[in-house]
Structures are given as structure tokens and as C-alpha cells.
Design an enzyme around this catalytic site. Structure first.
Site, PDB file in Angstrom:
ATOM      1  CB  VAL A  46      28.383  25.029  47.522  1.00 50.92           C
ATOM      2  CG1 VAL A  46      28.703  23.764  46.747  1.00 50.92           C
ATOM      3  CG2 VAL A  46      29.622  25.527  48.247  1.00 50.92           C
ATOM      4  CG  PHE A  68      45.021  32.001  51.166  1.00 50.89           C
ATOM      5  CD1 PHE A  68      44.735  32.240  49.838  1.00 50.89           C
ATOM      6  CD2 PHE A  68      43.968  31.790  52.042  1.00 50.89           C
ATOM      7  CE1 PHE A  68      43.424  32.278  49.378  1.00 50.89           C
ATOM      8  CE2 PHE A  68      42.653  31.824  51.594  1.00 50.89           C
ATOM      9  CZ  PHE A  68      42.387  32.072  50.259  1.00 50.89           C
ATOM     10  CG  LEU A  69      52.485  34.411  53.346  1.00 47.79           C
ATOM     11  CD1 LEU A  69      52.105  33.239  54.226  1.00 47.79           C
ATOM     12  CD2 LEU A  69      53.663  34.046  52.471  1.00 47.79           C
ATOM     13  CD  GLU A  75      32.836  23.919  43.740  1.00 45.46           C
ATOM     14  OE1 GLU A  75      32.391  23.026  43.006  1.00 45.46           O
ATOM     15  OE2 GLU A  75      33.729  24.702  43.361  1.00 45.46           O
ATOM     16  CG  PHE A  76      38.322  22.744  46.204  1.00 44.14           C
ATOM     17  CD1 PHE A  76      38.842  22.453  47.455  1.00 44.14           C
ATOM     18  CD2 PHE A  76      38.056  21.685  45.337  1.00 44.14           C
ATOM     19  CE1 PHE A  76      39.106  21.143  47.839  1.00 44.14           C
ATOM     20  CE2 PHE A  76      38.312  20.369  45.711  1.00 44.14           C
ATOM     21  CZ  PHE A  76      38.841  20.098  46.968  1.00 44.14           C
ATOM     22  CB  THR A 109      32.434  21.021  53.705  1.00 48.83           C
ATOM     23  OG1 THR A 109      32.726  21.817  52.557  1.00 48.83           O
ATOM     24  CG2 THR A 109      33.715  20.652  54.422  1.00 48.83           C
ATOM     25  CE  LYS A 149      18.893  30.709  49.360  1.00 51.08           C
ATOM     26  NZ  LYS A 149      19.614  29.770  50.203  1.00 51.08           N
ATOM     27  CB  CYS A 178      34.487  27.771  54.424  1.00 52.45           C
ATOM     28  SG  CYS A 178      33.131  27.977  53.275  1.00 52.45           S
ATOM     29  CE  LYS A 204      35.573  22.564  51.160  1.00 58.62           C
ATOM     30  NZ  LYS A 204      35.639  23.692  50.263  1.00 58.62           N
TER      31      LYS A 204
HETATM   32  C1  UGA Z   1      37.316  29.260  51.434  1.00 63.62           C
HETATM   33  C2  UGA Z   1      38.344  28.598  50.502  1.00 63.62           C
HETATM   34  O1  UGA Z   1      39.287  29.564  50.040  1.00 63.62           O
HETATM   35  C3  UGA Z   1      37.642  27.945  49.303  1.00 63.62           C
HETATM   36  O2  UGA Z   1      38.595  27.241  48.522  1.00 63.62           O
HETATM   37  C4  UGA Z   1      36.597  26.956  49.844  1.00 63.62           C
HETATM   38  O3  UGA Z   1      35.876  26.352  48.772  1.00 63.62           O
HETATM   39  C5  UGA Z   1      35.624  27.709  50.741  1.00 63.62           C
HETATM   40  O4  UGA Z   1      36.346  28.303  51.835  1.00 63.62           O
HETATM   41  C6  UGA Z   1      34.623  26.688  51.246  1.00 63.62           C
HETATM   42  O5  UGA Z   1      35.032  25.751  51.926  1.00 63.62           O
HETATM   43  O6  UGA Z   1      33.458  26.758  50.828  1.00 63.62           O
HETATM   44  P1  UGA Z   1      35.975  31.604  51.394  1.00 63.62           P
HETATM   45  O7  UGA Z   1      35.626  31.300  52.814  1.00 63.62           O
HETATM   46  O8  UGA Z   1      34.889  32.002  50.453  1.00 63.62           O
HETATM   47  O9  UGA Z   1      36.696  30.326  50.702  1.00 63.62           O
HETATM   48  O10 UGA Z   1      37.016  32.798  51.382  1.00 63.62           O
HETATM   49  P2  UGA Z   1      38.611  32.983  51.352  1.00 63.62           P
HETATM   50  O11 UGA Z   1      38.948  33.832  50.194  1.00 63.62           O
HETATM   51  O12 UGA Z   1      39.325  31.704  51.466  1.00 63.62           O
HETATM   52  O13 UGA Z   1      38.841  33.852  52.677  1.00 63.62           O
HETATM   53  C7  UGA Z   1      38.542  33.319  53.959  1.00 63.62           C
HETATM   54  C8  UGA Z   1      38.976  34.304  55.036  1.00 63.62           C
HETATM   55  O14 UGA Z   1      40.396  34.360  55.109  1.00 63.62           O
HETATM   56  C9  UGA Z   1      38.512  35.748  54.817  1.00 63.62           C
HETATM   57  O15 UGA Z   1      38.087  36.298  56.042  1.00 63.62           O
HETATM   58  C10 UGA Z   1      39.756  36.445  54.308  1.00 63.62           C
HETATM   59  O16 UGA Z   1      39.782  37.818  54.571  1.00 63.62           O
HETATM   60  C11 UGA Z   1      40.827  35.707  55.086  1.00 63.62           C
HETATM   61  N1  UGA Z   1      42.175  35.773  54.456  1.00 63.62           N
HETATM   62  C12 UGA Z   1      42.402  35.171  53.270  1.00 63.62           C
HETATM   63  C13 UGA Z   1      43.191  36.434  55.122  1.00 63.62           C
HETATM   64  O17 UGA Z   1      43.006  36.992  56.230  1.00 63.62           O
HETATM   65  N2  UGA Z   1      44.448  36.448  54.561  1.00 63.62           N
HETATM   66  C14 UGA Z   1      44.699  35.854  53.368  1.00 63.62           C
HETATM   67  O18 UGA Z   1      45.869  35.902  52.920  1.00 63.62           O
HETATM   68  C15 UGA Z   1      43.655  35.204  52.697  1.00 63.62           C
END
Ligand code: UGA
Length: 447
Positions: free
Chosen positions: A12, A256-257, A155-156, A122, A36, A267, A211
Site C-alpha cells: 500500500v 469474486f464468484l 486503500e482498496f 487497515t 529495502k 488482507c 474498509k
Molecule cells: C484484497 C481486496 O480485493 C482489495 O480490494 C483490498 O484493498 C486488499 O485485499 C487489501 O485489503 O489490501 P488482495 O488480497 O490483493 O486484495 O487480492 P484479491 O484479488 O482480492 O484476492 C484475494 C484472494 O481471494 C486470493 O487468494 C484469490 O485467489 C481469492 N479469490 C478471489 C478467489 O478465490 N475467488 C475469487 O472469485 C476472487
């Protein structure tokens, strides 16, 4: 143009710092890890994140982006100071705020004029207010009568798409105590005025809750479809068709389905637990989120069980993908790594593993477990294995040649935990296909 300091150069903090500099602000990023900072000063990105290294070299070249370990220099620089440090999970599931607290203490110690302290980490509801009180008390104890503001700006962005998400957010959330803080932040985010991005201005408490509620909702959506998928496997339905048809309902949406081996990352696992912990503390339990946490753990175990059930006597398994999702080298809470750990722990399996970016991190995480074989490509991983498991849907695993795959494997068994392929295509090529929510034909009801 504003003078901005970002404390913390994780996903972030770093991506925000790069973005702020790109928008024309003068940015100083602070971190406690000298190696770093030294890498970043040389234009080397410490994490794999598409697009970040280009923005980093652009920022350094422009002279608007600097990296330092010097707290005094960093605090003196920024009129706006963003806190983007880690909020790891404490042993009881709550968010550990020690890094956030030490950041505000340092700001109070070194500030000489007005600062707007903006929390991007967060943090549980009520943290911004607690930070404000903490800073007041600390300034008072130092006999410093300096005005300041605290705000919340969650942040999202997603890992793997962080640069794009930061530059193209769905909404900007500003949790403020004062109009002055709102004005500073509106000024910073006016870059989005032309694209009409919604700016939600609210209280810090509401911003903090937005958040957590967003992440918990997404985790719930994934978990819901995962459980539907598990049931589909038992009753002979196809979870992908179910999800696709559900997603056509505008109220549900197809995002996300996607069923899989459970959500991972830094996260969702941590934030769901912290939110559940807050619910318990305030006597308003989040029972849905609590069961999501349990169901997600079960989902990871189920994925490993599918493999051990099919090969009870042990064998050699090829595991493709180790990061928690594609386009990142992050393995935190990765289902793939948990599967690897489970298989290796019993001592019955030899695990041939490959990931395009996460090999070093995975090697570190699985250090000391015998039976691990590290490979240099998907093809090499599969050679001589009894089955192949796709645990993370990296693009390079989406175009495997079924004929080559069959030739490389001792048995033509594919565990496609991310449903990269269609069962009909895999079975037509003579593979025994196990998807998530898509059982092999011979095991479907009635077959
Ligand atoms: C997530 C949120 O999507 C962001 O909006 C947020 O800012 C972030 O957390 C955070 O709080 O910092 P992230 O963890 O980077 O982002 O990744 P995602 O793309 O959300 O995936 C999270 C997990 O869910 C992964 O393991 C992914 O494979 C899994 N996932 C996602 C599924 O199993 N199925 C889906 O349909 C979508």
C-alpha cells in the site's frame, strides 16, 4: 502539488507513494528496513508488482520521489503524512497496531508545524480517534503546541494489479474530523475529478468500517461460492455454470464468484479475523464472518484432501503455482503453500513445485520439509509425476498442451483447483479432471 510523506513501503505505502509522485506531488517514503530503502533508491522494486518498477524509475528520475530511513527528514518533509505500515494479526486475531502507534509517536516527536496525519493502513474502527488522542497527549508531554489533524483514507488496491487499481479506484473514502483535513485530501485527489470518481466524505469511524466491511463481504462472496462448489461436486452439478448464471443477475455480479482452494493473501484472512474480533469486543458478533473464517480454512484442507483421497498410498505430485494469486510473489496465507505443507508433512509424497515468481518465498516457507523438489518450468514439474495440481491460475498454466501433459505424467490426472480448463476439453483429451465444483464424470451423481 503537495508535500507528502508516506510511512511504510509495503504494497500500500509503496504504490501510494509512486502514485502520488506520478500526480506531481513531492514525495518522501520512509521505511525502517535499510536494505529495502537502498534497493528503492537504486530503482529496484523489492516486490514483484506489474508496472511498479517503471513508475519507480520515472519517479526517481523526476526528482519528486525520494526514499529514506531518516525519520526526522521524513516527518519534516510532508504536510500530509500517510501511515501505511503493517497491522499484523495478533495471537488473539485482533489487529496489532504497534507499528501504527510508533509512527504517530515519531510524527509527534519530530513535527515542527501543522501536519495532516492520514491513516491508510487497515485499522479497527476507532483507531483514528485513538491516534488523535495519542498524538495530543504526546505533543503535550513534549510541551509542543502545534496544530494537527488525523484522517482515515483506506486503500482498496489489489496485489498484482496494485498500480492500475491505485490509479483507477472505484471510490475514494475520506474519513475526516475537520473541514481542513477534507480540503487537503480533496486537493490531493482532484486528479480523479475529470473521471468523476466518487469521493465519499464521512467520519473516520465510518471510513474504517467501510474498509473492513468491503473486504469481509468479498471474502464472504468467495466462501459462499466455494461451499456451493463443494456441494456441486457431490450432487453432480457444475459450479462454473451456476456461478456464471448467478452472476448474470445485476444484483449479484459475476465478480469474486470464482470457486477455488480458499482465499489467501495478507488482507482477507487477517481482516476477517480482526473484524470478527471487533464484533465480539463490542457485543455485536459477526456470525457470518466467523463462519467464513472457518469455512475458508476448511476449503484449503479440502483441496489437499482431494489429492490425498485420490492417492492414499502417496506418490509424486506436480504443484503448479505457489503465490496466493497470480501476478504476485506473495505467498502469505497462500492455499497452494498450505496444500504443499499438508502433502509434505505426511512424508508420503514427493512434491515437484514451480511458480513463475514466488519460488524464493515458497522455498523459504517450506524449508526443512523433505520431499520438496524445486523445478524451473511447468513442463519439468510434471515430468514423472502421478498427477498435476494447478493451485494458482498464472497465465502460463492456462495454455498447457494436454498431449504433452499426458506424456509427461505417469497417470493422466489433473486437479484444476482454479478451474482454468473446461472439464469437457480435458476429458476429451483423456485426462481425469478434478475441478473445484466440477467433479470427474465417473464420480458425478448417476454416472
Ligand atoms: C484484497 C481486496 O480485493 C482489495 O480490494 C483490498 O484493498 C486488499 O485485499 C487489501 O485489503 O489490501 P488482495 O488480497 O490483493 O486484495 O487480492 P484479491 O484479488 O482480492 O484476492 C484475494 C484472494 O481471494 C486470493 O487468494 C484469490 O485467489 C481469492 N479469490 C478471489 C478467489 O478465490 N475467488 C475469487 O472469485 C476472487
Amino acid at each position: 502539488m503537495q508535500k507528502i510523506t508516506v510511512i511504510g513501503t509495503g504494497y500500500v505505502g509503496l504504490i501510494a507513494g509512486l502514485g502520488f509522485a506520478k500526480w506531481g506531488n513531492e514525495v518522501v517514503c520512509l521505511d525502517v528496513i535499510p536494505e529495502k530503502i537502498e534497493k528503492l533508491q537504486r530503482g529496484v522494486c523489492p516486490i514483484y508488482e506489474p508496472g511498479a518498477e517503471t513508475q519507480l524509475s520515472d519517479g526517481l528520475r523526476s526528482g519528486r520521489l525520494r526514499f529514506t530511513c531518516d525519520v526526522k527528514e521524513a516527518v519534516e518533509h510532508g504536510d500530509l503524512i500517510f501511515i501505511a505500515v503493517g497491522t499484523p494479526e495478533a495471537p488473539d486475531g485482533s489487529a496489532d497496531l504497534k507499528y501504527v502507534y510508533s509512527a504517530v509517536d515519531e510524527i509527534a516527536d519530530y513535527m515542527q508545524g501543522y501536519k495532516l496525519v492520514v491513516d491508510k493502513s487497515t485499522v479497527p474502527v476507532g483507531t483514528a480517534r485513538a491516534l488523535k488522542q495519542r498524538m495530543s497527549a504526546r505533543l503535550k508531554s513534549l510541551n509542543k503546541d502545534i496544530p494537527f489533524d488525523v484522517a482515515s483514507n483506506p486503500e482498496f488496491l489489489r496485489e498484482g494489479r496494485a498500480v492500475g487499481d491505485f490509479g483507477n479506484p472505484d471510490r475514494i473514502v475520506l474519513g475526516v474530523f475537520t473541514q481542513q483535513a477534507e480540503q487537503h485530501l480533496r486537493e490531493l485527489y482532484k486528479v480523479f475529478a475529470r473521471s468523476n470518481k466518487p469521493v465519499v466524505v464521512t467520519t473516520p469511524e465510518t471510513a474504517e468500517m467501510i474498509k473492513y466491511a468491503s473486504n469481509a463481504f468479498l471474502a464472504t462472496k468467495i466462501t459462499f461460492i466455494n461451499e456451493i462448489a463443494n456441494l456441486c461436486e457431490q450432487v453432480g452439478a457444475n459450479a462454473l455454470e451456476v456461478a456464471a448464471a448467478m452472476g448474470k443477475d445485476g444484483r449479484i455480479s459475476p465478480k469474486f464468484l470464482h470457486p477455488g482452494p480458499g482465499y489467501g493473501g495478507s488482507c482477507f484472512p487477517k481482516d476477517t479475523k480482526a473484524l470478527a474480533d471487533t464484533g465480539t469486543k463490542y457485543g455485536a458478533p459477526l456470525t457470518v464472518v466467523e463462519s467464513v473464517i472457518r469455512a475458508n480454512q476448511h476449503q484449503k484442507e479440502l483441496a489437499a484432501k482431494k489429492i490425498t483421497d485420490r492417492f492414499p498410498a502417496g506418490g509424486t505430485i506436480a504443484l503448479l503455482g505457489l503465490s496466493f494469486k497470480p501476478e504476485t510473489d506473495d505467498i502469505r496465507e497462500s492455499p497452494a503453500v498450505e496444500i504443499a505443507r499438508t502433502l509434505l508433512a505426511g512424508g508420503r509424497y514427493t512434491l515437484r513445485m514451480y511458480d513463475p515468481k514466488a519460488m524464493d518465498n515458497a522455498r523459504q516457507a517450506l524449508k526443512g520439509l523433505s520431499g520438496a523438489v524445486w523445478c524451473g518450468s511447468a513442463q519439468e514439474t510434471m515430468t514423472g509425476a502421478d498427477a498435476v495440481v494447478i493451485a494458482t491460475e498464472w497465465t502460463e498454466f492456462s495454455a498447457l498442451d494436454f498431449a504433452e501433459l499426458k506424456a509427461a505424467l505417469r497417470q493422466p490426472v489433473l486437479f484444476d483447483l482454479r478451474n482454468v480448463y473446461r472439464k469437457a476439453d480435458a476429458e476429451a483429451a483423456g485426462l481425469e479432471y478434478h475441478g473445484t465444483g466440477v467433479a470427474p464424470t465417473q464420480r458425478s451423481a448417476g454416472a
